[in-house]
Motif scaffolding. Structure first.
Motif, PDB file in Angstrom:
ATOM      1  N   ASP A   1      29.337  75.694  90.495  1.00  0.00           N
ATOM      2  CA  ASP A   1      28.919  77.875  89.623  1.00  0.00           C
ATOM      3  C   ASP A   1      28.440  78.128  90.773  1.00  0.00           C
ATOM      4  N   ARG A   2      28.421  79.716  91.354  1.00  0.00           N
ATOM      5  CA  ARG A   2      27.701  79.909  92.571  1.00  0.00           C
ATOM      6  C   ARG A   2      26.513  80.152  91.936  1.00  0.00           C
ATOM      7  N   GLU A   3      26.014  81.120  90.716  1.00  0.00           N
ATOM      8  CA  GLU A   3      25.411  81.792  89.809  1.00  0.00           C
ATOM      9  C   GLU A   3      24.506  80.942  89.757  1.00  0.00           C
ATOM     10  N   TYR A   4      25.196  79.249  89.141  1.00  0.00           N
ATOM     11  CA  TYR A   4      23.701  78.278  88.901  1.00  0.00           C
ATOM     12  C   TYR A   4      23.366  77.600  90.470  1.00  0.00           C
ATOM     13  N   PHE A   5      23.909  77.377  91.065  1.00  0.00           N
ATOM     14  CA  PHE A   5      24.047  76.849  92.337  1.00  0.00           C
ATOM     15  C   PHE A   5      21.999  77.921  93.105  1.00  0.00           C
ATOM     16  N   ARG A   6      22.588  78.924  92.797  1.00  0.00           N
ATOM     17  CA  ARG A   6      21.746  79.904  93.469  1.00  0.00           C
ATOM     18  C   ARG A   6      20.357  80.641  92.083  1.00  0.00           C
ATOM     19  N   SER A   7      20.431  80.054  91.553  1.00  0.00           N
ATOM     20  CA  SER A   7      19.794  80.454  90.803  1.00  0.00           C
ATOM     21  C   SER A   7      18.698  79.073  90.477  1.00  0.00           C
ATOM     22  N   PHE A   8      19.585  77.994  90.136  1.00  0.00           N
ATOM     23  CA  PHE A   8      18.907  76.902  90.508  1.00  0.00           C
ATOM     24  C   PHE A   8      18.017  75.584  91.514  1.00  0.00           C
ATOM     25  N   TYR A   9      18.622  75.920  92.307  1.00  0.00           N
ATOM     26  CA  TYR A   9      18.728  75.478  94.030  1.00  0.00           C
ATOM     27  C   TYR A   9      18.096  75.904  94.972  1.00  0.00           C
TER      28      TYR A   9
ATOM     29  N   GLU B   1      12.131  80.412  96.733  1.00  0.00           N
ATOM     30  CA  GLU B   1      10.008  80.550  96.357  1.00  0.00           C
ATOM     31  C   GLU B   1       9.047  79.236  96.613  1.00  0.00           C
ATOM     32  N   GLY B   2       9.974  77.814  97.317  1.00  0.00           N
ATOM     33  CA  GLY B   2       8.134  77.314  97.038  1.00  0.00           C
ATOM     34  C   GLY B   2       8.205  76.797  98.103  1.00  0.00           C
ATOM     35  N   ARG B   3       9.180  77.993  99.603  1.00  0.00           N
ATOM     36  CA  ARG B   3       8.690  77.695 100.766  1.00  0.00           C
ATOM     37  C   ARG B   3       9.197  76.681 101.907  1.00  0.00           C
ATOM     38  N   VAL B   4      10.051  76.114 100.553  1.00  0.00           N
ATOM     39  CA  VAL B   4      10.704  74.125 101.274  1.00  0.00           C
ATOM     40  C   VAL B   4      11.940  74.265 102.373  1.00  0.00           C
TER      41      VAL B   4
ATOM     42  N   VAL C   1       8.189  69.132  93.239  1.00  0.00           N
ATOM     43  CA  VAL C   1       9.442  70.368  92.540  1.00  0.00           C
ATOM     44  C   VAL C   1      10.581  69.885  92.085  1.00  0.00           C
ATOM     45  N   THR C   2      11.157  70.472  91.492  1.00  0.00           N
ATOM     46  CA  THR C   2      12.308  70.032  90.726  1.00  0.00           C
ATOM     47  C   THR C   2      13.477  69.461  91.401  1.00  0.00           C
ATOM     48  N   PRO C   3      14.125  68.306  89.763  1.00  0.00           N
ATOM     49  CA  PRO C   3      14.719  67.533  90.998  1.00  0.00           C
ATOM     50  C   PRO C   3      15.681  68.131  91.662  1.00  0.00           C
ATOM     51  N   GLN C   4      15.653  69.839  91.046  1.00  0.00           N
ATOM     52  CA  GLN C   4      17.815  70.432  91.585  1.00  0.00           C
ATOM     53  C   GLN C   4      17.400  71.074  92.945  1.00  0.00           C
ATOM     54  N   VAL C   5      15.695  70.815  93.170  1.00  0.00           N
ATOM     55  CA  VAL C   5      15.270  71.543  94.559  1.00  0.00           C
ATOM     56  C   VAL C   5      15.361  69.975  95.276  1.00  0.00           C
ATOM     57  N   GLY C   6      14.794  69.125  94.914  1.00  0.00           N
ATOM     58  CA  GLY C   6      15.180  67.538  95.590  1.00  0.00           C
ATOM     59  C   GLY C   6      16.469  67.314  95.626  1.00  0.00           C
ATOM     60  N   GLN C   7      16.974  67.442  95.385  1.00  0.00           N
ATOM     61  CA  GLN C   7      18.286  67.063  95.382  1.00  0.00           C
ATOM     62  C   GLN C   7      18.794  67.611  96.701  1.00  0.00           C
ATOM     63  N   LEU C   8      18.554  69.307  97.080  1.00  0.00           N
ATOM     64  CA  LEU C   8      19.364  70.085  97.899  1.00  0.00           C
ATOM     65  C   LEU C   8      18.515  69.483  99.269  1.00  0.00           C
TER      66      LEU C   8
ATOM     67  N   GLU D   1       8.449  73.350 107.469  1.00  0.00           N
ATOM     68  CA  GLU D   1       7.759  71.859 107.585  1.00  0.00           C
ATOM     69  C   GLU D   1       7.083  71.479 106.213  1.00  0.00           C
ATOM     70  N   ILE D   2       6.999  72.534 105.372  1.00  0.00           N
ATOM     71  CA  ILE D   2       6.850  72.208 103.764  1.00  0.00           C
ATOM     72  C   ILE D   2       7.358  70.984 103.457  1.00  0.00           C
ATOM     73  N   GLY D   3       9.327  71.660 103.539  1.00  0.00           N
ATOM     74  CA  GLY D   3       9.856  71.165 103.178  1.00  0.00           C
ATOM     75  C   GLY D   3      10.376  69.218 103.434  1.00  0.00           C
ATOM     76  N   ILE D   4       9.895  69.452 105.137  1.00  0.00           N
ATOM     77  CA  ILE D   4       9.834  68.095 106.026  1.00  0.00           C
ATOM     78  C   ILE D   4       8.901  67.056 105.048  1.00  0.00           C
ATOM     79  N   ASN D   5       7.848  67.678 104.807  1.00  0.00           N
ATOM     80  CA  ASN D   5       6.655  66.991 104.169  1.00  0.00           C
ATOM     81  C   ASN D   5       6.964  66.865 103.311  1.00  0.00           C
ATOM     82  N   TRP D   6       7.199  66.912 102.140  1.00  0.00           N
ATOM     83  CA  TRP D   6       8.049  66.854 101.049  1.00  0.00           C
ATOM     84  C   TRP D   6       8.621  65.557 100.935  1.00  0.00           C
ATOM     85  N   LEU D   7       9.503  65.862 101.851  1.00  0.00           N
ATOM     86  CA  LEU D   7      10.911  64.350 102.019  1.00  0.00           C
ATOM     87  C   LEU D   7      10.047  63.047 102.665  1.00  0.00           C
ATOM     88  N   LEU D   8       9.667  63.852 103.325  1.00  0.00           N
ATOM     89  CA  LEU D   8       8.503  62.459 103.853  1.00  0.00           C
ATOM     90  C   LEU D   8       7.500  61.676 103.092  1.00  0.00           C
ATOM     91  N   GLU D   9       7.290  61.709 102.284  1.00  0.00           N
ATOM     92  CA  GLU D   9       5.634  61.841 101.248  1.00  0.00           C
ATOM     93  C   GLU D   9       6.890  61.311  99.924  1.00  0.00           C
TER      94      GLU D   9
END
Length: 475
Positions: free
Chosen positions: A429-437, A443-446, A401-408, A466-474
């Motif tokens: 910046d709310r719009e930046y947070f919406r667009s990049f996080y 969309e990635g269903r995490v 996932v992108t670094p921003q999404v990983g941080q989220l 569950e997809i997000g949890i699985n990504w964190l687990l790995e």
């Protein structure tokens, strides 16, 4: 505090009990709140993030005004101690608080705790844990809503009491009801949460999701296990043993010894830990994944109390129980030792597997244990009439996932609002947070919305899928 001590703090940098602030502001109060909910600490006002004295202007009433602001914006009210220091001709103010005896403490309806050198907003289960610790109780000691004695499987109860009697750690009454009452598994004649988890006739849906994987996205087999906790432990162990490899040490025509891919006593201890110490107020399942060359166990709920990962790596760690009655039950049946020796025994078992790595960490709103091998392959060794067959393993694939999404994903705990997440990450910046996080994570269903049919609802929150949890687990 002495000037020498303050200078040593500046040299050390920020940590779990020290924070630097160039000026007194909202973040300074949030940090004091976090210290009060943790182990106490001090905020040094007039110091840059790098630990350099920059000074702060202090008038006749300044300290009193700061103290009043902290007092008025925290509940229960905390009043910091204040000391002034002259460092390199600049005024530095140390505001310090001790761990507060009545927890949790709120700051403007939010609860903060200190982890490392950062403040974190406490989720609902962490707030509940803090309160239960304060009253020296635990969630499993409360009555299960609406439960009556008839909801318990008395055959399971009697089997449990027989094991307790055989264990010799508690005198068991002949009357099961009296015995359960003495063990605090009945409260006012009604089953507690612990009693229902241990003996309920009906499935309470505290699931264990266990599966055999080729890669994180390729599932060979999986199963959902649930029911009485003692039964679940045995079912989980049977499943794992049926899906891990076994080697044979052959010492003669009629003699062979089974060598399992993982030390079975250590696996059992880890499974018991995952089930007994999990956060039962969380909707997330215990998840066990068996790969070709590794095995992971995820349980909801971070380490309980003040225990840290670094302390857990020692042989002198002090543990505390999130679910005191469940711990007591498994202690009385001699399935566990009560006083925090589990990881010591696990490490001793793993020493017999020299190529095995044993890792554990807090992740998201849970705790992850991983066992894996460094360099394993099929090979056969013969010497002095002995033959050892070593299991084959293959590498895993980790989703990206992108670094921003990983941080989220790493800050998202339970269910949180967009504002909470944006505040934790520090994006203005709310719009930046919406667009990049938020948007790419959805969309990635995490992550997912708690109210998907009303995406703009003022009550909208986000949680891990569950997809997000699985990504964190790995990762």
């Amino acid at each position: 505090m002495t000037l020498e001590y303050i200078l040593s703090l500046l040299a050390q940098g920020e940590n779990s009990r020290i924070e630097f602030k160039a000026s007194f502001n909202r973040e300074a109060i949030a940090t004091l709140n976090a210290f009060a909910n943790s182990e106490g600490g001090a905020v040094l006002i007039g110091v840059s993030d790098e630990g350099k004295p920059v000074g702060v202007s202090v008038g006749k009433e300044t300290i009193q005004e700061w103290s009043n602001e902290v007092k008025s914006k925290t509940e229960p009210s905390i009043i910091p101690d204040a000391e002034l220091f002259d460092i390199e001709g600049k005024t530095v103010v140390a505001l310090s608080v001790k761990e507060f005896p009545v927890k949790p403490v709120a700051f403007q309806n939010r609860y903060y705790k200190r982890i490392g050198n950062a403040n974190h907003i406490m989720n609902v289960s962490e707030i509940a844990d803090a309160f239960l610790k304060m009253v020296n109780s635990s969630w499993d000691a409360y009555e299960y809503p609406g439960a009556v004695l008839a909801d318990l499987n008395m055959d399971k109860v009697e089997g449990f009491l027989r094991k307790v009697k055989e264990g010799g750690r508690f005198f068991v009454d002949a009357d099961p009801v009296q015995a359960l009452t003495k063990l605090r598994l009945l409260r006012n004649g009604h089953p507690t949460n612990a009693a229902m988890i241990l003996f309920s006739k009906e499935n309470l849906l505290y699931n264990v999701h266990v599966g055999r994987f080729k890669t994180p996205s390729m599932i060979i087999d999986d199963k959902m296990l649930n029911g009485n906790l003692y039964d679940v432990v045995e079912e989980v162990m049977k499943y794992i043993i049926s899906h891990i490899k076994v080697a044979f040490e052959i010492k003669g025509p009629l003699s062979r010894t089974e060598i399992f891919e993982y030390p079975i006593p250590a696996l059992r201890e880890l499974i018991l830990n995952a089930l007994i110490h999990r956060d039962y107020t969380s909707p997330i399942d215990v998840q066990i994944k068996i790969f070709d060359n590794s095995l992971s166990i995820f349980s909801p709920g971070r380490l309980y109390g003040n225990l840290t990962i670094d302390e857990l790596k020692t042989d002198v760690y002090q543990s505390s129980a999130r679910n005191k009655l469940l711990v007591e039950a498994f202690y009385l049946t001699k399935d566990i030792e009560k006083y925090g020796t589990g990881y010591i025994r696990i490490r001793k078992e793993i020493q017999e597997y020299p190529t095995m790595n044993f890792n554990y960490r807090e992740i998201g709103n849970g705790y992850l244990v991983e066992l894996d091998y460094e360099h394993q392959r099929v090979n056969t060794e013969e010497s002095s009439g002995e033959k050892i067959v070593t299991p084959q393993v293959t590498p895993q694939v980790t989703p990206q996932v992108t670094p921003q999404v990983g941080q989220l994903l790493r800050v998202l705990k339970g269910e949180q609002t967009r504002d909470d997440l944006q505040d934790q990450i520090g994006i203005k910046d709310r719009e930046y947070f919406r667009s990049f996080y938020i948007k790419p994570a959805l969309e990635g269903r995490v992550i997912e919305m708690t109210i998907p049919d009303k995406p703009k609802s003022k009550n909208q929150k986000y949680r891990l899928t569950e997809i997000g949890i699985n990504w964190l687990l790995e990762n």
